[in-house]
Design a protein around this motif. Structure first.
Motif, PDB file in Angstrom:
ATOM      1  N   HIS A   1       0.358  -1.783  14.284  1.00 16.65           N
ATOM      2  CA  HIS A   1       0.007  -3.193  14.130  1.00 16.65           C
ATOM      3  C   HIS A   1       1.167  -4.044  14.636  1.00 16.65           C
ATOM      4  O   HIS A   1       2.335  -3.738  14.339  1.00 16.65           O
ATOM      5  CB  HIS A   1      -0.290  -3.499  12.656  1.00 16.65           C
ATOM      6  N   PRO A   2       0.881  -5.136  15.377  1.00 17.16           N
ATOM      7  CA  PRO A   2       1.986  -5.939  15.924  1.00 17.16           C
ATOM      8  C   PRO A   2       2.826  -6.668  14.879  1.00 17.16           C
ATOM      9  O   PRO A   2       3.986  -6.985  15.152  1.00 17.16           O
ATOM     10  CB  PRO A   2       1.286  -6.944  16.852  1.00 17.16           C
ATOM     11  N   ASP A   3       2.282  -6.938  13.702  1.00  9.17           N
ATOM     12  CA  ASP A   3       3.053  -7.602  12.646  1.00  9.17           C
ATOM     13  C   ASP A   3       2.735  -6.927  11.308  1.00  9.17           C
ATOM     14  O   ASP A   3       2.028  -7.491  10.467  1.00  9.17           O
ATOM     15  CB  ASP A   3       2.742  -9.097  12.587  1.00  9.17           C
ATOM     16  N   PRO A   4       3.258  -5.717  11.088  1.00  8.24           N
ATOM     17  CA  PRO A   4       2.892  -4.975   9.883  1.00  8.24           C
ATOM     18  C   PRO A   4       3.287  -5.660   8.582  1.00  8.24           C
ATOM     19  O   PRO A   4       2.555  -5.571   7.598  1.00  8.24           O
ATOM     20  CB  PRO A   4       3.606  -3.628  10.049  1.00  8.24           C
ATOM     21  N   GLU A   5       4.398  -6.380   8.560  1.00  9.78           N
ATOM     22  CA  GLU A   5       4.818  -7.048   7.322  1.00  9.78           C
ATOM     23  C   GLU A   5       3.802  -8.106   6.908  1.00  9.78           C
ATOM     24  O   GLU A   5       3.383  -8.175   5.745  1.00  9.78           O
ATOM     25  CB  GLU A   5       6.219  -7.676   7.471  1.00  9.78           C
ATOM     26  N   ALA A   6       3.392  -8.966   7.844  1.00  9.29           N
ATOM     27  CA  ALA A   6       2.430 -10.028   7.533  1.00  9.29           C
ATOM     28  C   ALA A   6       1.066  -9.439   7.158  1.00  9.29           C
ATOM     29  O   ALA A   6       0.409  -9.925   6.236  1.00  9.29           O
ATOM     30  CB  ALA A   6       2.283 -10.974   8.721  1.00  9.29           C
ATOM     31  N   ALA A   7       0.655  -8.382   7.844  1.00 12.19           N
ATOM     32  CA  ALA A   7      -0.628  -7.752   7.545  1.00 12.19           C
ATOM     33  C   ALA A   7      -0.617  -7.135   6.150  1.00 12.19           C
ATOM     34  O   ALA A   7      -1.588  -7.274   5.390  1.00 12.19           O
ATOM     35  CB  ALA A   7      -0.959  -6.698   8.596  1.00 12.19           C
ATOM     36  N   CYS A   8       0.468  -6.481   5.771  1.00 11.44           N
ATOM     37  CA  CYS A   8       0.573  -5.885   4.432  1.00 11.44           C
ATOM     38  C   CYS A   8       0.564  -6.965   3.359  1.00 11.44           C
ATOM     39  O   CYS A   8      -0.078  -6.802   2.315  1.00 11.44           O
ATOM     40  CB  CYS A   8       1.823  -5.016   4.319  1.00 11.44           C
ATOM     41  N   GLU A   9       1.249  -8.068   3.598  1.00  6.01           N
ATOM     42  CA  GLU A   9       1.242  -9.173   2.632  1.00  6.01           C
ATOM     43  C   GLU A   9      -0.163  -9.743   2.472  1.00  6.01           C
ATOM     44  O   GLU A   9      -0.598 -10.042   1.356  1.00  6.01           O
ATOM     45  CB  GLU A   9       2.225 -10.276   3.044  1.00  6.01           C
ATOM     46  N   ALA A  10      -0.885  -9.900   3.580  1.00  5.18           N
ATOM     47  CA  ALA A  10      -2.255 -10.417   3.511  1.00  5.18           C
ATOM     48  C   ALA A  10      -3.153  -9.454   2.734  1.00  5.18           C
ATOM     49  O   ALA A  10      -3.980  -9.876   1.921  1.00  5.18           O
ATOM     50  CB  ALA A  10      -2.807 -10.644   4.917  1.00  5.18           C
ATOM     51  N   LEU A  11      -2.977  -8.153   2.945  1.00  3.73           N
ATOM     52  CA  LEU A  11      -3.776  -7.170   2.217  1.00  3.73           C
ATOM     53  C   LEU A  11      -3.435  -7.161   0.732  1.00  3.73           C
ATOM     54  O   LEU A  11      -4.326  -7.057  -0.112  1.00  3.73           O
ATOM     55  CB  LEU A  11      -3.575  -5.768   2.797  1.00  3.73           C
ATOM     56  N   LYS A  12      -2.150  -7.284   0.408  1.00  8.27           N
ATOM     57  CA  LYS A  12      -1.750  -7.313  -1.008  1.00  8.27           C
ATOM     58  C   LYS A  12      -2.374  -8.501  -1.728  1.00  8.27           C
ATOM     59  O   LYS A  12      -2.728  -8.405  -2.902  1.00  8.27           O
ATOM     60  CB  LYS A  12      -0.221  -7.354  -1.124  1.00  8.27           C
ATOM     61  N   SER A  13      -2.551  -9.611  -1.025  1.00  7.24           N
ATOM     62  CA  SER A  13      -3.133 -10.799  -1.655  1.00  7.24           C
ATOM     63  C   SER A  13      -4.627 -10.632  -1.952  1.00  7.24           C
ATOM     64  O   SER A  13      -5.188 -11.405  -2.721  1.00  7.24           O
ATOM     65  CB  SER A  13      -2.918 -12.033  -0.779  1.00  7.24           C
ATOM     66  N   THR A  14      -5.269  -9.618  -1.388  1.00  4.79           N
ATOM     67  CA  THR A  14      -6.701  -9.397  -1.628  1.00  4.79           C
ATOM     68  C   THR A  14      -6.962  -8.531  -2.850  1.00  4.79           C
ATOM     69  O   THR A  14      -8.107  -8.403  -3.263  1.00  4.79           O
ATOM     70  CB  THR A  14      -7.375  -8.703  -0.430  1.00  4.79           C
ATOM     71  N   ASP A  15      -5.939  -7.907  -3.412  1.00  7.65           N
ATOM     72  CA  ASP A  15      -6.091  -6.976  -4.533  1.00  7.65           C
ATOM     73  C   ASP A  15      -7.103  -5.871  -4.218  1.00  7.65           C
ATOM     74  O   ASP A  15      -7.848  -5.438  -5.086  1.00  7.65           O
ATOM     75  CB  ASP A  15      -6.498  -7.707  -5.817  1.00  7.65           C
ATOM     76  N   GLY A  16      -7.151  -5.456  -2.964  1.00 10.12           N
ATOM     77  CA  GLY A  16      -8.044  -4.364  -2.568  1.00 10.12           C
ATOM     78  C   GLY A  16      -9.478  -4.792  -2.296  1.00 10.12           C
ATOM     79  O   GLY A  16     -10.313  -3.956  -1.986  1.00 10.12           O
ATOM     80  N   THR A  17      -9.772  -6.080  -2.365  1.00  9.78           N
ATOM     81  CA  THR A  17     -11.111  -6.584  -2.060  1.00  9.78           C
ATOM     82  C   THR A  17     -11.074  -7.136  -0.641  1.00  9.78           C
ATOM     83  O   THR A  17     -10.683  -8.277  -0.410  1.00  9.78           O
ATOM     84  CB  THR A  17     -11.530  -7.686  -3.061  1.00  9.78           C
TER      85      THR A  17
END
Length: 140
Positions: free
Chosen positions: A66-82
């Motif tokens: 992924h070109p920006d793994p840090e931002a993508a992981c933060e966005a995923l964490k904000s979804t709580d798996g939804t």
């Protein structure tokens, strides 16, 4: 006698291999695994053509293709798996054509130790861009 020796040796090797396999099954990290493959495909069914794809791992650190793994992981964490939470109300200032040319986004893999398989189909690529609204997860 020779066959018995071979059988005993084979049994000993199987036991040793089994014990080694059990040792490898122990967790290697305190973090629940999070490794995903994201794709964007033209079409709305299993025969869709994948246009682009990327990998992402978020634990213990953000990495992958992924070109920006840090931002993508933060966005995923904000979804709580939804994963439906990645979708926003379409940007009202953006007009999209009303033609049907489906685009499907997917997420498959493991998120915080649980198996996930998510898919969402948009009417066209403009609708996808307006609904994802710059979300880092699908910005690849």
């Amino acid at each position: 006698m020779r066959h018995r020796f071979a059988a005993v040796s084979a049994a000993a090797l199987l036991c040793l291999a089994g014990a080694t396999g059990m040792a490898e099954a122990q967790p290697a990290s305190l973090y629940a695994p999070s490794a995903l493959v994201f794709s964007v495909a033209k079409g709305d069914d299993a025969n869709s053509t994948v246009v682009r794809a990327t990998t992402l791992s978020c634990a213990p650190s953000a990495q992958g293709t992924h070109p920006d793994p840090e931002a993508a992981c933060e966005a995923l964490k904000s979804t709580d798996g939804t994963f439906d939470r990645l979708l926003a109300a379409p940007d009202p200032n953006r007009a999209c054509p009303m033609h049907y040319d489906p685009v499907t986004v997917t997420a498959d893999g493991v998120w915080q130790g649980s198996r996930v398989s998510w898919k969402h189909t948009f009417g066209n690529s403009c609708s996808m861009s307006a609904t994802l609204n710059g979300n880092a997860v699908f910005s690849f």
